[in-house]
Design a protein around this motif. Structure first.
Motif, PDB file in Angstrom:
ATOM      1  N   GLU A   1       0.909  -1.295  -0.039  1.00  0.00           N
ATOM      2  CA  GLU A   1       0.136   0.136  -0.101  1.00  0.00           C
ATOM      3  C   GLU A   1       0.945   1.292   0.061  1.00  0.00           C
ATOM      4  N   GLN A   2       0.755   1.965   1.124  1.00  0.00           N
ATOM      5  CA  GLN A   2       1.807   3.297   1.146  1.00  0.00           C
ATOM      6  C   GLN A   2       2.863   3.142   2.119  1.00  0.00           C
ATOM      7  N   THR A   3       3.108   1.752   2.658  1.00  0.00           N
ATOM      8  CA  THR A   3       4.234   1.629   3.570  1.00  0.00           C
ATOM      9  C   THR A   3       5.515   0.927   3.007  1.00  0.00           C
ATOM     10  N   ALA A   4       6.386   1.626   3.429  1.00  0.00           N
ATOM     11  CA  ALA A   4       7.847   0.900   2.652  1.00  0.00           C
ATOM     12  C   ALA A   4       8.075  -0.272   3.623  1.00  0.00           C
ATOM     13  N   LEU A   5       8.368  -1.519   2.832  1.00  0.00           N
ATOM     14  CA  LEU A   5       8.687  -2.761   3.776  1.00  0.00           C
ATOM     15  C   LEU A   5      10.060  -2.507   4.558  1.00  0.00           C
ATOM     16  N   THR A   6      10.852  -1.541   3.917  1.00  0.00           N
ATOM     17  CA  THR A   6      12.262  -1.446   4.782  1.00  0.00           C
ATOM     18  C   THR A   6      11.992  -0.736   6.088  1.00  0.00           C
ATOM     19  N   LYS A   7      10.939  -0.019   6.149  1.00  0.00           N
ATOM     20  CA  LYS A   7      10.443   0.593   7.509  1.00  0.00           C
ATOM     21  C   LYS A   7       9.840  -0.538   8.471  1.00  0.00           C
ATOM     22  N   VAL A   8       9.081  -1.496   7.784  1.00  0.00           N
ATOM     23  CA  VAL A   8       8.421  -2.523   8.742  1.00  0.00           C
ATOM     24  C   VAL A   8       9.625  -3.409   9.353  1.00  0.00           C
ATOM     25  N   ALA A   9      10.651  -3.743   8.191  1.00  0.00           N
ATOM     26  CA  ALA A   9      11.896  -4.799   8.735  1.00  0.00           C
ATOM     27  C   ALA A   9      12.741  -3.683   9.868  1.00  0.00           C
TER      28      ALA A   9
END
Ligand code: LLP
Length: 425
Positions: free
Chosen positions: A14-22
């Motif tokens: 969606e609008q969320t970076a997967l790097t941020k989740v990691a």
């Protein structure tokens, strides 16, 4: 994977970076998209709603992904649920699902499971054997209630899918032989604590053409007519789940096309339609996020050893399943000093578990370096739910993205979780 896209060279959900989740949750980690789950469910519901003359229902197959966050998103849309255990039933209730929209499948339901399902008032038991029918009749009679049932018939149709996920052949353990079904229906009809309301079948999973579904339905409809001629009228026909998704280059029919073909076949019949889709709702709504721990080269092979393993995602090891693996940050087109080391190579992407079968993908061309993040695509179905603690690895965290926000919908398991209930002697 419509809600997972590259934006400025970075994979986003969606609008969320997967790097941020990691960064915030760590890896390995399952990441789901709320929007994708909703879109996939609504594809079924909207197609079913096109026939407004009857109450059709899509019952999401909980086994595909039973996380409470996932179930609650679907419950809010008014989804029905297909369950196979009391554990799944309790999850549906905790997630706010409506028990009156629950169908209870499963090969051998225990007395405890049956009692709880009767107490809570599920819509229907999908019966798989005469033993189970007797068991349900007895428990219902003792509770002074009536159990609504459907008989799962085995239509002896080849689903043309992997043998481990093929369920509609005579040699499979599932359902009641279609040639025996009339007799079992007549017997069920004689039991005062049983109300016959339907028929169901499920021939397998990851089907990529409509033909086996049509063959099975044809056989089921012949039986519906025979039942009717014998005075047994059914309120619904449950066609099970099984519609495939695209992992590599498969081109399965869309849920909309599949539903339209079913509705056309059933148009002149009084029965309503129930479906039990699992994979086609959850698979492409999730990825498994993992980090490259070590790049290892031997004379024959390059290995990318990542921090997710077969205990997190067993599909490649168990079914030889092919799942796409993408870098979360695309390497720069113009080589910089950093990206120079990321030359394209052929890798086996493997986990750290002590098994040769511990791989997520073989022979993948990737331009990666240690510490890079990878996404194992289409992991939203039959991913976390099949995870284990093999090698004493805690199970991964699960995250639900909702626009530019995300929620941790399951914490990563800790050492304490791993040894809960155990003791030394
Ligand atoms: N209904 C019944 C009675 C089922 O047994 C299943 C799946 C479904 C519905 C949902 O089927 P779906 O729409 O998800 O294909 N672990 C395997 C898949 C096993 C499917 C078992 N039954 C895999 O990872 O491919």
């Amino acid at each position: 994977m419509s809600e997972f896209n590259y934006h400025n060279g970075q994979l986003i959900a969606e609008q969320t970076a997967l790097t941020k989740v990691a960064d915030q949750v760590g890896t390995p980690c399952y990441v789901y998209s709320r929007k994708a789950l909703e879109t996939n469910y609504l594809a079924y519901r909207d197609a079913l709603d096109k026939d407004s003359s009857k109450n059709h229902l899509a019952c999401y197959a909980v086994k595909a992904n039973s996380n409470l966050g996932v179930l609650s998103v679907l419950a809010k849309l008014g989804s029905g649920f297909d369950i196979v255990s009391v554990g799944e039933l309790e999850r549906v209730l905790l997630a706010g699902g409506d028990p009156a929209k629950v169908v209870f499948s499963g090969v051998a339901k225990t007395a405890v499971e049956i009692a709880r399902a009767l107490e809570i008032g599920v819509h229907c038991f999908n019966i798989e054997s005469e033993t189970e029918l007797d068991r349900i009749a007895e428990i219902a009679a003792a509770k002074n209630c009536i159990a609504s049932i459907s008989i799962r018939v085995n239509p002896d149709v080849d689903a043309q899918t992997h043998p481990y996920i093929s369920t509609g052949l005579k040699e499979n353990k599932f359902g009641i032989d279609i040639d025996e079904a009339l007799r079992v229906y007549q017997y069920a009809n004689s039991l005062p604590s049983i109300r016959i309301i339907g028929i169901d079948c499920h021939i397998g999973s990851q089907l990529t053409s409509l033909e086996p579904f049509n063959d099975a339905l044809e056989r089921v409809l012949e039986l519906v007519d025979v039942l009717s001629a014998n005075g047994i009228e059914l309120a619904h026909i449950d066609v099970g789940g099984g519609l495939g998704v695209c992992y590599q280059d498969e081109q399965p029919p869309s849920p909309g096309d599949y539903v339209a073909s079913l509705l056309a076949t059933l148009a002149d019949r009084p029965q309503s339609l129930i479906m039990e889709p699992g994979r086609s709702i959850a698979a492409n709504a999730g990825i498994l996020l993992t980090r490259v721990d070590t790049i290892k080269r031997n004379p024959q092979k390059h290995f990318a050893i990542v921090d997710a393993a077969m205990n997190d995602m067993i599909r490649p090891a168990l079914y030889g399943a092919w799942m796409d693996i993408l870098p979360v940050v695309e390497s720069a087109k113009e080589p910089t000093s950093e990206s120079a080391e990321r030359q394209s190579q052929n890798y086996d992407v493997v986990g750290p578990v002590c098994e040769t079968g511990d791989f997520l993908g073989k022979d993948r061309t990737l331009a990666i370096a240690e510490n890079d993040l990878l996404a194992v695509c289409s992991s939203g179905a039959y991913g976390f739910v099949m995870a284990s603690n093999y090698n004493s690895r805690g199970r991964a965290a699960e995250v639900m993205v909702d626009g530019d926000q995300f929620h941790i919908v399951r914490q990563r398991e800790t050492l304490e979780d791993l040894v809960r209930g155990e003791k030394t002697i």
